[in-house]
Design a protein around this motif. Structure first.
Motif, PDB file in Angstrom:
ATOM      1  N   ARG A  23      -8.433  -3.715   8.460  1.00  0.00           N
ATOM      2  CA  ARG A  23      -6.993  -3.618   7.108  1.00  0.00           C
ATOM      3  C   ARG A  23      -7.323  -3.039   6.449  1.00  0.00           C
ATOM      4  NH1 ARG A  23      -4.684  -8.792   4.822  1.00  0.00           N
ATOM      5  NH2 ARG A  23      -6.158  -7.722   3.564  1.00  0.00           N
ATOM      6  N   ARG A  24      -8.964  -2.423   6.407  1.00  0.00           N
ATOM      7  CA  ARG A  24      -9.539  -1.682   4.798  1.00  0.00           C
ATOM      8  C   ARG A  24      -8.959  -0.263   5.329  1.00  0.00           C
ATOM      9  NH1 ARG A  24     -14.256  -5.194   4.040  1.00  0.00           N
ATOM     10  NH2 ARG A  24     -13.974  -7.029   2.326  1.00  0.00           N
ATOM     11  N   ARG A  25      -9.325  -0.362   6.460  1.00  0.00           N
ATOM     12  CA  ARG A  25      -9.418   1.662   6.849  1.00  0.00           C
ATOM     13  C   ARG A  25      -7.542   1.246   6.194  1.00  0.00           C
ATOM     14  NH1 ARG A  25     -11.195   1.044  11.793  1.00  0.00           N
ATOM     15  NH2 ARG A  25      -9.297   0.861  12.901  1.00  0.00           N
ATOM     16  N   ILE A  26      -6.807   0.474   7.190  1.00  0.00           N
ATOM     17  CA  ILE A  26      -5.563   1.367   6.869  1.00  0.00           C
ATOM     18  C   ILE A  26      -5.010   1.291   4.983  1.00  0.00           C
ATOM     19  CG2 ILE A  26      -3.019   0.227   7.374  1.00  0.00           C
ATOM     20  CD1 ILE A  26      -3.947  -0.966   9.569  1.00  0.00           C
ATOM     21  N   GLU A  27      -5.851   0.059   4.527  1.00  0.00           N
ATOM     22  CA  GLU A  27      -4.899  -0.227   2.956  1.00  0.00           C
ATOM     23  C   GLU A  27      -5.142   1.523   2.183  1.00  0.00           C
ATOM     24  OE1 GLU A  27      -7.123  -3.385   2.401  1.00  0.00           O
ATOM     25  OE2 GLU A  27      -7.090  -2.998   0.141  1.00  0.00           O
ATOM     26  N   GLY A  37       2.358  13.208   1.095  1.00  0.00           N
ATOM     27  CA  GLY A  37       3.750  13.073   1.626  1.00  0.00           C
ATOM     28  C   GLY A  37       3.658  12.718   3.288  1.00  0.00           C
ATOM     29  N   GLU A  38       2.603  11.628   3.440  1.00  0.00           N
ATOM     30  CA  GLU A  38       3.196  11.173   4.677  1.00  0.00           C
ATOM     31  C   GLU A  38       3.937   9.888   5.055  1.00  0.00           C
ATOM     32  OE1 GLU A  38      -1.275  11.495   6.077  1.00  0.00           O
ATOM     33  OE2 GLU A  38      -0.663   9.701   5.475  1.00  0.00           O
ATOM     34  N   LEU A  39       5.006   9.577   3.735  1.00  0.00           N
ATOM     35  CA  LEU A  39       5.754   8.309   3.312  1.00  0.00           C
ATOM     36  C   LEU A  39       7.170   9.471   3.749  1.00  0.00           C
ATOM     37  CD1 LEU A  39       4.540   5.547   0.913  1.00  0.00           C
ATOM     38  CD2 LEU A  39       4.176   5.812   3.415  1.00  0.00           C
ATOM     39  N   GLN A  40       7.920   8.526   4.474  1.00  0.00           N
ATOM     40  CA  GLN A  40       9.428   8.940   3.914  1.00  0.00           C
ATOM     41  C   GLN A  40      10.788   7.980   4.778  1.00  0.00           C
ATOM     42  OE1 GLN A  40      10.512  11.078   7.609  1.00  0.00           O
ATOM     43  NE2 GLN A  40      12.033  12.197   7.018  1.00  0.00           N
ATOM     44  N   LEU A  41      12.076   8.981   3.239  1.00  0.00           N
ATOM     45  CA  LEU A  41      12.836   7.640   3.373  1.00  0.00           C
ATOM     46  C   LEU A  41      13.887   8.457   4.801  1.00  0.00           C
ATOM     47  CD1 LEU A  41      13.778   6.701  -0.690  1.00  0.00           C
ATOM     48  CD2 LEU A  41      12.022   5.876   1.233  1.00  0.00           C
ATOM     49  N   TYR A  42      14.095   7.394   5.191  1.00  0.00           N
ATOM     50  CA  TYR A  42      15.475   7.094   6.795  1.00  0.00           C
ATOM     51  C   TYR A  42      16.456   6.228   5.738  1.00  0.00           C
ATOM     52  CZ  TYR A  42      12.689   8.744  10.315  1.00  0.00           C
ATOM     53  OH  TYR A  42      12.236  10.164  11.276  1.00  0.00           O
ATOM     54  N   TRP A  63       6.626   5.077   7.613  1.00  0.00           N
ATOM     55  CA  TRP A  63       4.801   6.234   7.401  1.00  0.00           C
ATOM     56  C   TRP A  63       4.930   7.325   8.184  1.00  0.00           C
ATOM     57  CZ3 TRP A  63      -0.527   3.128   7.239  1.00  0.00           C
ATOM     58  CH2 TRP A  63      -1.176   4.062   6.614  1.00  0.00           C
ATOM     59  N   HIS A  64       4.736   8.161   8.359  1.00  0.00           N
ATOM     60  CA  HIS A  64       4.194   9.175   9.533  1.00  0.00           C
ATOM     61  C   HIS A  64       3.029   8.964   9.228  1.00  0.00           C
ATOM     62  CE1 HIS A  64       8.849  10.287  10.234  1.00  0.00           C
ATOM     63  NE2 HIS A  64       8.409  10.195   9.337  1.00  0.00           N
ATOM     64  N   HIS A  65       2.330   8.550  10.042  1.00  0.00           N
ATOM     65  CA  HIS A  65       0.466   8.470  10.287  1.00  0.00           C
ATOM     66  C   HIS A  65       0.125   9.476  10.946  1.00  0.00           C
ATOM     67  CE1 HIS A  65      -3.512   7.357  11.143  1.00  0.00           C
ATOM     68  NE2 HIS A  65      -3.448   6.316  10.146  1.00  0.00           N
ATOM     69  N   PRO A  66      -1.432  10.216  10.687  1.00  0.00           N
ATOM     70  CA  PRO A  66      -1.043  11.491  11.467  1.00  0.00           C
ATOM     71  C   PRO A  66      -2.462  11.268  12.366  1.00  0.00           C
ATOM     72  CG  PRO A  66      -3.065  11.490   9.770  1.00  0.00           C
ATOM     73  CD  PRO A  66      -2.201  10.226   9.221  1.00  0.00           C
ATOM     74  N   VAL A  67      -2.068   9.985  13.283  1.00  0.00           N
ATOM     75  CA  VAL A  67      -3.042   9.521  14.005  1.00  0.00           C
ATOM     76  C   VAL A  67      -1.956   8.423  15.384  1.00  0.00           C
ATOM     77  CG1 VAL A  67      -5.327   7.842  15.676  1.00  0.00           C
ATOM     78  CG2 VAL A  67      -5.177   9.917  13.568  1.00  0.00           C
ATOM     79  N   ARG A  68      -1.654   8.184  14.033  1.00  0.00           N
ATOM     80  CA  ARG A  68      -0.864   6.904  15.057  1.00  0.00           C
ATOM     81  C   ARG A  68       0.688   6.660  14.795  1.00  0.00           C
ATOM     82  NH1 ARG A  68      -3.380   1.905  11.420  1.00  0.00           N
ATOM     83  NH2 ARG A  68      -4.500   3.791  10.265  1.00  0.00           N
TER      84      ARG A  68
END
Ligand code: C2E
Ligand code: CA
Ligand code: CA
Ligand code: CA
Length: 275
Positions: A23-27, A37-42, A63-68
């Protein structure tokens, strides 16, 4: 037995520890998502129930996460709400959606989801006014989608904020209608412009006879109160036919279009225009 018990406790503690760390990591990762710039609106079209013409686009965050990869909002919006990140993310969504809508080639409306915590922040309505002014978007082209969660802590304050937004000329929709504990009572508290019937009802249409009766009743109730009724999650022709007969004002769902970046959707929009 005693030892076993202790072992179980230790096992749970370890598992909880791992969960907490994840949780802390995601946070932490989420806190850097805007600057990176990883957030985008569809955007997903909401069409007129009679003519099928596009009226509005609902902005849906990704959220375009670099790994997930692409993380759906259900996996990070609740976390953002629990921490204090929803304020910044919500402000980014509102700003990005209004900037986009101001540049659309048609007077389409943009519909933006507002989380209860974001809504309750002091100065929310003034912030909305500032964003509209900054982008020159007429207030009537913004729809805010609110859930009944905004009423839970302080209903009087919620009605005040809603009234301030109404005075600005912004449109207000009660989202996820029918899923909460007291959807009906909130219709007495404030006169929304529209209700959005939760997609769980649409999913059961045609499978459970009673669902059609319920959706019909909700539609009549909304219309008798002078509200527009939007149904979401429309996936099949069968559902469409039933909902048409009920006279729902707007429809939204994969049958019309999936949420997508605006560049992909505007092509669908221009094809529609040419017809
Ligand atoms: P919602 O506001 O009820 O949005 C509708 C959800 O249904 C969206 O999921 C949409 O992609 C999905 N959907 C649309 N048509 C269909 C269909 O025909 N079939 C099915 N199965 N699903 C359909 P999404 O984008 O994953 O968003 C989930 C929830 O996350 C939203 O539910 C909303 O509560 C929240 N959310 C999304 N974007 C934002 C945002 O910018 N801010 C806030 N605060 N919440 C957001
Ligand atoms: Ca919504
Ligand atoms: Ca909804
Ligand atoms: Ca929902």
């Amino acid at each position: 037995v005693k030892d076993e018990g202790r072992g179980t406790v230790r096992f749970f503690e370890a598992a909880m520890d791992e969960q907490l760390q994840a949780r802390r990591r995601i946070e932490h990762e989420l806190s850097g998502a805007i600057p990176r710039g990883e957030l985008q609106l569809y955007y997903q079209p909401i069409v007129n129930g009679r003519t099928g013409e596009i009226e509005t686009f609902e902005a849906l965050i990704r959220w375009h996460h670099p790994v997930r990869g692409c993380v759906p909002p259900a996996d990070f919006i609740p976390l953002a709400e629990q921490t204090d990140q929803i304020g910044r993310i919500g402000a980014w969504v509102l700003d990005t959606a209004c900037a986009a809508a101001a540049a659309w080639p048609h007077p389409w409306r943009v519909s933006v989801n507002v989380s209860p915590k974001q809504f309750r922040q002091p100065g929310f309505a003034a912030g909305v006014a500032a964003v509209l002014g900054r982008h020159g978007l007429p207030p009537g082209r913004l729809v805010l989608e609110i859930t009944e969660g905004v009423f839970i802590q302080d209903a009087t304050m919620a009605v005040e904020v809603l009234t301030a937004l109404r005075t600005l000329g912004v449109r207000l929709a009660l989202d996820d209608f029918g899923t909460g504990y007291s959807s009906l009572s909130y219709l007495q508290r404030f006169k929304f412009d529209k209700i959005k019937v939760d997609q769980s009802f649409v999913r059961r249409l045609g499978r459970h006879a009673d669902t059609l009766t319920i959706v019909r009743a909700i539609t009549h109730l909304g219309h008798n109160l002078g509200l527009q009724v939007t149904v979401e999650g429309v996936e099949t022709q069968e559902q469409l036919a039933m909902l048409r007969e009920l006279g729902c004002d707007q429809m939204q769902g994969y049958l019309f279009a999936r949420p997508a970046p605006m560049t992909e959707l505007s092509q669908a929009g221009s094809a529609d225009r040419e017809r």
